[in-house]
Motif scaffolding. Structure first.
Motif, PDB file in Angstrom:
ATOM      1  N   TYR A 236       0.621  -1.100  -0.017  1.00 44.95           N
ATOM      2  CA  TYR A 236      -0.055  -0.051   0.030  1.00 44.95           C
ATOM      3  C   TYR A 236       1.064   1.191   0.062  1.00 44.95           C
ATOM      4  CZ  TYR A 236      -4.409  -2.498   0.387  1.00 44.95           C
ATOM      5  OH  TYR A 236      -5.549  -3.385  -0.029  1.00 44.95           O
ATOM      6  N   GLU A 237       2.088   1.246   0.602  1.00 38.95           N
ATOM      7  CA  GLU A 237       3.013   2.367   0.404  1.00 38.95           C
ATOM      8  C   GLU A 237       3.235   2.641  -1.127  1.00 38.95           C
ATOM      9  OE1 GLU A 237       6.130   1.379   3.010  1.00 38.95           O
ATOM     10  OE2 GLU A 237       4.880   1.681   4.783  1.00 38.95           O
ATOM     11  N   SER A 238       3.756   1.844  -1.627  1.00 39.68           N
ATOM     12  CA  SER A 238       3.892   1.676  -3.168  1.00 39.68           C
ATOM     13  C   SER A 238       2.648   2.434  -3.994  1.00 39.68           C
ATOM     14  CB  SER A 238       4.327   0.395  -3.884  1.00 39.68           C
ATOM     15  OG  SER A 238       3.564  -0.667  -3.800  1.00 39.68           O
ATOM     16  N   LEU A 239       1.588   1.869  -3.471  1.00 38.24           N
ATOM     17  CA  LEU A 239       0.161   2.313  -4.056  1.00 38.24           C
ATOM     18  C   LEU A 239       0.019   3.959  -3.909  1.00 38.24           C
ATOM     19  CD1 LEU A 239      -2.196  -0.433  -3.598  1.00 38.24           C
ATOM     20  CD2 LEU A 239      -1.233   0.113  -5.890  1.00 38.24           C
ATOM     21  N   LEU A 240       0.336   4.106  -2.675  1.00 39.79           N
ATOM     22  CA  LEU A 240       0.246   5.566  -2.191  1.00 39.79           C
ATOM     23  C   LEU A 240       1.017   6.319  -2.879  1.00 39.79           C
ATOM     24  CD1 LEU A 240      -0.859   7.984  -0.481  1.00 39.79           C
ATOM     25  CD2 LEU A 240       0.765   7.217   1.416  1.00 39.79           C
ATOM     26  N   ARG A 241       2.351   6.098  -3.147  1.00 41.32           N
ATOM     27  CA  ARG A 241       3.397   6.826  -3.957  1.00 41.32           C
ATOM     28  C   ARG A 241       3.003   7.021  -5.355  1.00 41.32           C
ATOM     29  NH1 ARG A 241       7.093   3.781  -0.753  1.00 41.32           N
ATOM     30  NH2 ARG A 241       7.215   2.302  -2.349  1.00 41.32           N
ATOM     31  N   ALA A 242       2.519   5.891  -5.952  1.00 46.41           N
ATOM     32  CA  ALA A 242       1.925   6.145  -7.207  1.00 46.41           C
ATOM     33  C   ALA A 242       0.784   6.983  -7.382  1.00 46.41           C
ATOM     34  CB  ALA A 242       1.490   4.680  -7.680  1.00 46.41           C
ATOM     35  N   ALA A 247       7.673  10.468  -3.990  1.00 44.56           N
ATOM     36  CA  ALA A 247       8.096   9.545  -3.294  1.00 44.56           C
ATOM     37  C   ALA A 247       7.986   9.480  -1.600  1.00 44.56           C
ATOM     38  CB  ALA A 247       9.663   9.203  -3.537  1.00 44.56           C
ATOM     39  N   THR A 248       7.818  10.964  -1.295  1.00 46.90           N
ATOM     40  CA  THR A 248       7.305  11.198   0.007  1.00 46.90           C
ATOM     41  C   THR A 248       5.915  11.722   0.308  1.00 46.90           C
ATOM     42  OG1 THR A 248       8.676  13.112  -0.129  1.00 46.90           O
ATOM     43  CG2 THR A 248       9.853  11.173   0.694  1.00 46.90           C
ATOM     44  N   PRO A 249       4.993  11.023   0.459  1.00 46.13           N
ATOM     45  CA  PRO A 249       3.516  11.451   0.623  1.00 46.13           C
ATOM     46  C   PRO A 249       3.558  12.444   1.847  1.00 46.13           C
ATOM     47  CG  PRO A 249       3.577   9.208  -0.172  1.00 46.13           C
ATOM     48  CD  PRO A 249       5.116   9.527   0.121  1.00 46.13           C
ATOM     49  N   SER A 250       2.550  13.260   1.958  1.00 43.21           N
ATOM     50  CA  SER A 250       2.387  14.024   3.314  1.00 43.21           C
ATOM     51  C   SER A 250       1.416  13.280   4.080  1.00 43.21           C
ATOM     52  CB  SER A 250       1.779  15.297   2.841  1.00 43.21           C
ATOM     53  OG  SER A 250       0.437  15.071   2.417  1.00 43.21           O
ATOM     54  N   GLN A 251       1.370  13.472   5.440  1.00 39.00           N
ATOM     55  CA  GLN A 251       0.402  13.034   6.269  1.00 39.00           C
ATOM     56  C   GLN A 251      -0.995  13.105   6.084  1.00 39.00           C
ATOM     57  OE1 GLN A 251       0.849  14.578  10.412  1.00 39.00           O
ATOM     58  NE2 GLN A 251      -0.959  13.418  11.284  1.00 39.00           N
ATOM     59  N   GLN A 253      -1.999  13.403   2.720  1.00 32.00           N
ATOM     60  CA  GLN A 253      -2.280  12.296   1.531  1.00 32.00           C
ATOM     61  C   GLN A 253      -2.218  11.122   2.110  1.00 32.00           C
ATOM     62  OE1 GLN A 253       1.394  13.688  -0.257  1.00 32.00           O
ATOM     63  NE2 GLN A 253       0.151  14.508  -2.223  1.00 32.00           N
ATOM     64  N   GLY A 254      -1.421  10.591   3.176  1.00 28.97           N
ATOM     65  CA  GLY A 254      -1.709   9.200   3.756  1.00 28.97           C
ATOM     66  C   GLY A 254      -3.017   8.911   4.484  1.00 28.97           C
ATOM     67  N   GLU A 255      -3.809  10.131   5.214  1.00 31.80           N
ATOM     68  CA  GLU A 255      -4.801  10.007   6.087  1.00 31.80           C
ATOM     69  C   GLU A 255      -5.971   9.816   4.775  1.00 31.80           C
ATOM     70  OE1 GLU A 255      -5.262  13.386   8.359  1.00 31.80           O
ATOM     71  OE2 GLU A 255      -3.736  12.582   9.770  1.00 31.80           O
ATOM     72  N   LYS A 256      -5.739  10.540   3.872  1.00 38.55           N
ATOM     73  CA  LYS A 256      -6.880  10.306   2.560  1.00 38.55           C
ATOM     74  C   LYS A 256      -6.919   8.922   2.063  1.00 38.55           C
ATOM     75  CE  LYS A 256      -7.506  15.236   1.772  1.00 38.55           C
ATOM     76  NZ  LYS A 256      -7.381  16.101   0.363  1.00 38.55           N
ATOM     77  N   PHE A 257      -5.814   8.321   1.950  1.00 38.86           N
ATOM     78  CA  PHE A 257      -5.389   7.081   1.577  1.00 38.86           C
ATOM     79  C   PHE A 257      -6.220   5.943   2.139  1.00 38.86           C
ATOM     80  CE2 PHE A 257      -2.956   3.377  -0.006  1.00 38.86           C
ATOM     81  CZ  PHE A 257      -2.989   3.697  -1.455  1.00 38.86           C
TER      82      PHE A 257
END
Length: 356
Positions: A236-242, A247-251, A253-257
């Motif tokens: 899921y980290e690779s999906l978030l980056r895509a 390469a370094t998503p914000s917090q 962006q991570g919460e929305k993911f």
């Protein structure tokens, strides 16, 4: 209990596709689509409090290890594949609910925005950690009762396992643990699992004349689904980056993911696509096209998910070693998984297109 006395797990060959009427399949698929849309929109981890994040973070980091624990225990007790996934889902939701309850009771408000740690904070947190193995076993027991009530894990088996690990629990404590899990989740433990979505989509693919037999895909899907649970973070980290193209998503962006992580339909479609690529890569594009028409998920999102599963599954470390599905290299990774994912309710409710 010796091995001969354990319940026998059904073999993969016992699973049959094409035995259910088309109308029933359509109704079931619509139900799963609506349920998945609701879960994705709500997001199980949506906007957790700061204290909850601190308490749940160690559990999230250890999730693959805990999933492996549940998988191995289920295998030792010869439980069905569906039981292990249900047990993990129950355990995950129970731990988060416990963390929320502890944080709600263990903080004291001093002013408008200032909070302090209540005296019983550490005691409650230590109690939660010390009883974790007991709660894990209770989750597996409850899942076994939900899935196959005539092949349940009884208290004798559970106590024998716990005592073998050095935990001197009694039958009363085991029963109280089950009740605690049930009460914490308001007795709502019949949770959806990705396996339901995988098997439903395979059923529809079979009706649609998929070139790769559903029974052949099924066995590979089970293996890859285990892999996604065990490599949940990297996948899921690779999906978030895509998705964000960074390469370094914000917090934020991570919460929305989080809504994407709750999307079992996307997970199932990605696992099936990865399985199809492993079984017959020449027909991969056709399978992805079928999955797109059934679920309404874009072909690019399905392909990106399957690429993540295949990449982490083979352990590739360089682009030259990674299995690249046909056409994937021509897509731009940024918009593949919008945050949050686009609504698919309108497409999924059109029954005329589900089985085409």
């Amino acid at each position: 209990m010796d091995r001969a006395a354990r319940p026998r797990s059904a073999s993969l060959g016992d699973f049959q596709f094409g035995a259910v009427a088309t109308e029933t399949i359509e109704d079931a698929l619509l139900y799963l689509a609506r349920r998945n849309e609701q879960a994705s929109q709500q997001g199980f981890y949506a906007a957790p409090g700061a204290h909850t994040v601190v308490l749940v973070a160690p559990f999230e980091l250890a999730f693959p290890v805990l999933a492996e624990f549940v998988f191995l225990l289920s295998e030792q007790w010869c439980l069905e594949k569906s039981v292990r996934y249900q047990a993990v889902e129950i355990l995950e939701r129970f731990m988060v609910k416990q963390a929320e309850d502890i944080c709600a009771q263990a903080t004291v408000q001093l002013g408008d925005s200032e909070w302090t740690e209540a005296p019983n904070w550490r005691v409650r947190k230590e109690r939660l950690c010390s009883q974790f193995v007991l709660r894990l076993v209770s989750c597996v027991q409850l899942a076994s009762k939900l899935s196959f009530h005539y092949k349940i894990i009884n208290n004798v088996m559970a106590l024998h396992f716990l005592q073998g690990l050095g935990y001197p629990y009694t039958k009363e404590e085991l029963l109280e643990s089950e009740l605690d899990v049930l009460k914490s989740l308001d007795f709502q433990i019949n949770l959806s699992t990705p396996l339901e979505y995988v098997e439903m989509l395979l059923e529809v693919l079979g009706y649609n004349g998929c070139v790769v037999p559903a029974t052949q895909l099924h066995a590979t899907c089970l293996t890859l689904l285990d892999l996604v649970y065990l490599l949940h973070g990297p996948v899921y980290e690779s999906l978030l980056r895509a998705a964000v193209g960074d390469a370094t998503p914000s917090q934020l962006q991570g919460e929305k993911f989080c809504s994407v992580e709750e999307d079992f339909m996307l997970l199932a479609a990605g696992v099936i696509a990865a399985s199809a690529f492993m079984q017959n890569h020449a027909c991969w594009s056709q399978v992805v096209g079928h999955l797109h028409s059934i679920t309404g998920i874009t072909a690019a999102s399905i392909a990106e998910f399957s690429y993540a599963v295949l990449t982490h599954g083979v352990g590739a470390s360089t682009p030259g070693q990674q299995p690249v599905p046909p056409g994937r290299e021509a897509w731009v990774p940024g918009p593949l998984l919008p945050l949050p994912p686009p609504p698919r309710q309108a497409e999924a409710t059109d029954t005329s297109g589900l089985m085409s």
